[in-house]
Write an enzyme that holds these catalytic residues in place. Structure first.
Site, PDB file in Angstrom:
ATOM      1  N   CYS A  35       0.827  -1.219   0.000  1.00 53.78           N
ATOM      2  CA  CYS A  35       0.000   0.000   0.000  1.00 53.78           C
ATOM      3  C   CYS A  35       0.857   1.263   0.000  1.00 53.78           C
ATOM      4  O   CYS A  35       0.354   2.340  -0.293  1.00 53.78           O
ATOM      5  CB  CYS A  35      -0.952   0.013   1.200  1.00 53.78           C
ATOM      6  SG  CYS A  35      -0.113   0.201   2.780  1.00 53.78           S
ATOM      7  N   ASP A  37       2.173   2.712   2.599  1.00 49.29           N
ATOM      8  CA  ASP A  37       2.031   3.522   3.812  1.00 49.29           C
ATOM      9  C   ASP A  37       3.284   3.432   4.681  1.00 49.29           C
ATOM     10  O   ASP A  37       4.013   2.444   4.649  1.00 49.29           O
ATOM     11  CB  ASP A  37       0.800   3.076   4.608  1.00 49.29           C
ATOM     12  CG  ASP A  37      -0.493   3.489   3.913  1.00 49.29           C
ATOM     13  OD1 ASP A  37      -0.422   4.307   2.979  1.00 49.29           O
ATOM     14  OD2 ASP A  37      -1.551   2.996   4.300  1.00 49.29           O
ATOM     15  N   CYS A  60      -3.382   5.059   6.380  1.00 50.02           N
ATOM     16  CA  CYS A  60      -4.845   5.056   6.351  1.00 50.02           C
ATOM     17  C   CYS A  60      -5.401   5.253   7.764  1.00 50.02           C
ATOM     18  O   CYS A  60      -4.655   5.363   8.735  1.00 50.02           O
ATOM     19  CB  CYS A  60      -5.315   3.727   5.785  1.00 50.02           C
ATOM     20  SG  CYS A  60      -4.921   2.363   6.887  1.00 50.02           S
ATOM     21  N   CYS A 104      -2.048  -2.993   8.614  1.00 48.62           N
ATOM     22  CA  CYS A 104      -1.862  -1.642   9.161  1.00 48.62           C
ATOM     23  C   CYS A 104      -1.341  -1.723  10.598  1.00 48.62           C
ATOM     24  O   CYS A 104      -0.508  -0.911  11.007  1.00 48.62           O
ATOM     25  CB  CYS A 104      -3.175  -0.871   9.110  1.00 48.62           C
ATOM     26  SG  CYS A 104      -4.041  -1.008   7.537  1.00 48.62           S
TER      27      CYS A 104
HETATM   28 FE1  FES Z   1      -1.628   0.337   4.303  1.00 52.52          FE
HETATM   29 FE2  FES Z   1      -3.454   0.831   6.136  1.00 52.52          FE
HETATM   30  S1  FES Z   1      -3.780   0.506   4.008  1.00 52.52           S
HETATM   31  S2  FES Z   1      -1.300   0.826   6.384  1.00 52.52           S
END
Ligand code: FES
Length: 127
Positions: A35, A37, A60, A104
């Site tokens: 993702c 992140d 997110c 996450c």
């Molecule tokens: Fe990647 Fe939440 S979607 S950390």
């Protein structure tokens, strides 16, 4: 049925310990290759205890909430106990996470492990 619990939404809307500790004793980074992140965790560690924990994330809602909950769970804990806090425990404390959001909470756990590893490596610390 809502995707997120009320507890999680509260931590998302009102994140605890969000920000940077200036001159932190330890800093750890984690990222998720899928993702994209990111999470950065800042710790102060004094006399074997996590005296301060803050986080920043480019992530997110679940990443924000897990950073918030993780920092609450490890603050004022002996370092060895803080290290035993798992992403499953953080997710449970938030009232659960949807399966597609488990990664996450892993981000927060990895940032913690990274910070402590870096702290221990600095100046040859063992604990
Ligand atoms: Fe990647 Fe939440 S979607 S950390």
């Amino acid at each position: 049925m809502p995707i997120y619990s009320e507890i999680l939404l509260d931590h998302f809307h009102h994140p605890r310990n969000l920000g940077e500790i200036e001159h932190a004793d330890a800093v750890g980074d984690a990222s998720n290759g899928t993702c994209g992140d990111l999470m950065r965790l800042f710790l102060n560690i004094r006399a074997g205890r996590v005296t301060e924990a803050q986080f920043m994330t480019l992530g997110c809602a679940a990443a924000i909430a897990t950073g918030s909950m993780l920092t609450e769970m490890i603050r004022n804990k002996p370092l060895e106990e803080a290290l035993k806090v798992t992403n499953e425990q953080v997710a449970a404390a938030l009232g659960g996470l949807p399966a597609e959001k488990i990664h996450c909470s892993v981000l927060a756990e990895q940032a913690l492990q990274s910070a402590v590893t870096a702290w221990r490596a600095h100046a040859g610390r063992k604990k």
